[in-house]
Scaffold this motif. Sequence first.
Motif, PDB file in Angstrom:
ATOM      1  N   VAL A  39       6.835 -22.207 -31.291  1.00 15.70           N
ATOM      2  CA  VAL A  39       7.274 -22.898 -30.084  1.00 15.70           C
ATOM      3  C   VAL A  39       8.792 -23.048 -30.024  1.00 15.70           C
ATOM      4  CG1 VAL A  39       7.005 -25.245 -30.985  1.00 15.70           C
ATOM      5  CG2 VAL A  39       6.773 -24.825 -28.540  1.00 15.70           C
ATOM      6  N   VAL A  40       9.436 -23.203 -31.162  1.00 15.16           N
ATOM      7  CA  VAL A  40      10.893 -23.303 -31.192  1.00 15.16           C
ATOM      8  C   VAL A  40      11.437 -21.896 -31.390  1.00 15.16           C
ATOM      9  CG1 VAL A  40      12.902 -24.273 -32.353  1.00 15.16           C
ATOM     10  CG2 VAL A  40      10.845 -25.663 -32.064  1.00 15.16           C
ATOM     11  N   ALA A  41      12.085 -21.397 -30.344  1.00 10.06           N
ATOM     12  CA  ALA A  41      12.627 -20.043 -30.362  1.00 10.06           C
ATOM     13  C   ALA A  41      14.030 -20.101 -29.767  1.00 10.06           C
ATOM     14  CB  ALA A  41      11.733 -19.103 -29.567  1.00 10.06           C
ATOM     15  N   ALA A  42      15.029 -20.146 -30.611  1.00 11.56           N
ATOM     16  CA  ALA A  42      16.410 -20.253 -30.145  1.00 11.56           C
ATOM     17  C   ALA A  42      16.861 -18.973 -29.449  1.00 11.56           C
ATOM     18  CB  ALA A  42      17.333 -20.573 -31.315  1.00 11.56           C
ATOM     19  N   THR A  43      16.371 -17.848 -29.921  1.00  6.05           N
ATOM     20  CA  THR A  43      16.697 -16.580 -29.262  1.00  6.05           C
ATOM     21  C   THR A  43      15.508 -16.190 -28.389  1.00  6.05           C
ATOM     22  OG1 THR A  43      15.804 -15.313 -31.103  1.00  6.05           O
ATOM     23  CG2 THR A  43      18.149 -15.831 -31.184  1.00  6.05           C
ATOM     24  N   PRO A  44      15.728 -15.455 -27.333  1.00  7.76           N
ATOM     25  CA  PRO A  44      14.612 -15.058 -26.465  1.00  7.76           C
ATOM     26  C   PRO A  44      13.509 -14.346 -27.244  1.00  7.76           C
ATOM     27  CG  PRO A  44      16.704 -14.566 -25.416  1.00  7.76           C
ATOM     28  CD  PRO A  44      17.017 -14.996 -26.825  1.00  7.76           C
ATOM     29  N   THR A  45      12.296 -14.767 -26.990  1.00 12.14           N
ATOM     30  CA  THR A  45      11.115 -14.228 -27.651  1.00 12.14           C
ATOM     31  C   THR A  45      10.207 -13.639 -26.576  1.00 12.14           C
ATOM     32  OG1 THR A  45      11.273 -15.930 -29.345  1.00 12.14           O
ATOM     33  CG2 THR A  45       9.156 -14.848 -29.127  1.00 12.14           C
ATOM     34  N   THR A  46       9.488 -12.587 -26.930  1.00 15.10           N
ATOM     35  CA  THR A  46       8.587 -11.935 -25.973  1.00 15.10           C
ATOM     36  C   THR A  46       7.155 -12.036 -26.465  1.00 15.10           C
ATOM     37  OG1 THR A  46      10.308 -10.382 -25.331  1.00 15.10           O
ATOM     38  CG2 THR A  46       8.059  -9.749 -24.837  1.00 15.10           C
ATOM     39  N   LEU A  47       6.268 -12.300 -25.531  1.00 16.74           N
ATOM     40  CA  LEU A  47       4.842 -12.324 -25.814  1.00 16.74           C
ATOM     41  C   LEU A  47       4.158 -11.523 -24.696  1.00 16.74           C
ATOM     42  CD1 LEU A  47       2.860 -15.385 -26.990  1.00 16.74           C
ATOM     43  CD2 LEU A  47       1.889 -13.769 -25.402  1.00 16.74           C
ATOM     44  N   ALA A  48       3.601 -10.375 -25.044  1.00 16.87           N
ATOM     45  CA  ALA A  48       2.971  -9.498 -24.052  1.00 16.87           C
ATOM     46  C   ALA A  48       1.475  -9.751 -23.992  1.00 16.87           C
ATOM     47  CB  ALA A  48       3.240  -8.040 -24.398  1.00 16.87           C
ATOM     48  N   MET A  49       0.977  -9.829 -22.771  1.00 20.01           N
ATOM     49  CA  MET A  49      -0.452  -9.959 -22.526  1.00 20.01           C
ATOM     50  C   MET A  49      -0.879  -8.738 -21.704  1.00 20.01           C
ATOM     51  SD  MET A  49      -0.547 -14.089 -21.914  1.00 20.01           S
ATOM     52  CE  MET A  49      -2.296 -14.321 -22.206  1.00 20.01           C
ATOM     53  N   LYS A  50      -2.083  -8.740 -21.207  1.00 24.02           N
ATOM     54  CA  LYS A  50      -2.581  -7.548 -20.511  1.00 24.02           C
ATOM     55  C   LYS A  50      -1.819  -7.252 -19.212  1.00 24.02           C
ATOM     56  CE  LYS A  50      -6.600  -5.045 -19.229  1.00 24.02           C
ATOM     57  NZ  LYS A  50      -7.056  -4.030 -20.094  1.00 24.02           N
ATOM     58  N   TYR A  51      -1.570  -8.286 -18.374  1.00 23.54           N
ATOM     59  CA  TYR A  51      -0.935  -8.055 -17.088  1.00 23.54           C
ATOM     60  C   TYR A  51       0.407  -8.757 -16.896  1.00 23.54           C
ATOM     61  CZ  TYR A  51      -5.429  -6.020 -15.977  1.00 23.54           C
ATOM     62  OH  TYR A  51      -6.554  -5.241 -16.003  1.00 23.54           O
ATOM     63  N   PHE A  52       0.830  -9.539 -17.879  1.00 22.43           N
ATOM     64  CA  PHE A  52       2.131 -10.205 -17.816  1.00 22.43           C
ATOM     65  C   PHE A  52       2.803 -10.170 -19.173  1.00 22.43           C
ATOM     66  CE2 PHE A  52       0.303 -12.015 -14.022  1.00 22.43           C
ATOM     67  CZ  PHE A  52       1.387 -12.133 -13.176  1.00 22.43           C
ATOM     68  N   ARG A  53       4.126 -10.105 -19.145  1.00 20.49           N
ATOM     69  CA  ARG A  53       4.943 -10.228 -20.355  1.00 20.49           C
ATOM     70  C   ARG A  53       5.757 -11.510 -20.180  1.00 20.49           C
ATOM     71  NH1 ARG A  53       7.819  -6.016 -19.709  1.00 20.49           N
ATOM     72  NH2 ARG A  53       9.717  -7.030 -19.013  1.00 20.49           N
TER      73      ARG A  53
END
Length: 177
Positions: A39-53
């Motif tokens: 949950v704590v992410a100082a730099t941009p983090t990406t989480l990809a799902m099926k239809y949205f990133r």
Amino acid sequence: MDVARLFGGCRLVVLAGLLLGLLAGCARTTVSHLESRPVVAATPTTLAMKYFRFEFTGKPAGDGYRIHGRAVPIVDALPPWVDRLEELTLAAYLRNPAGEVIATSEKPYKGMALGEGAVVPFEFDLSPAGDAAGNYAISFGYKAIFGSQKARNAVAPKGPPPAGAVFFAGEGAVRMQ
């Protein structure tokens, strides 16, 4: 009337009621089937799902966390006739390591044309009710209705999308007994 049978039947009803109450009390919401990131992410983090990133950062805020970022539709995963996002609801889930939801926030968003630059900015505040700081992660969910502007124009440009010209997509938390 047989008094023993009457009270025996009542005991069975009372026990069944207690059992149902206990089972209802054991219900929990889980996102263990969804990807997560700290949950704590100082730099941009990406989480990809099926239809949205989801591209986001997270930081402590008050008694909880503030998640700030954007959801990007994955157009290549959609049917080729889709060119609009008709309706969207995004959800953020604060979860423990077992995937149990500690806090959730959900927000609706307006529709938009899909294409270059189609992004949905978001901000969620999540506070773990009654829980001390922990090893929390974030998962996201969405409910989206996609459509076709061409099909809409053929029927009524201002009305709802025509039947058969919508694509529903969703991923989210599951209620477990």
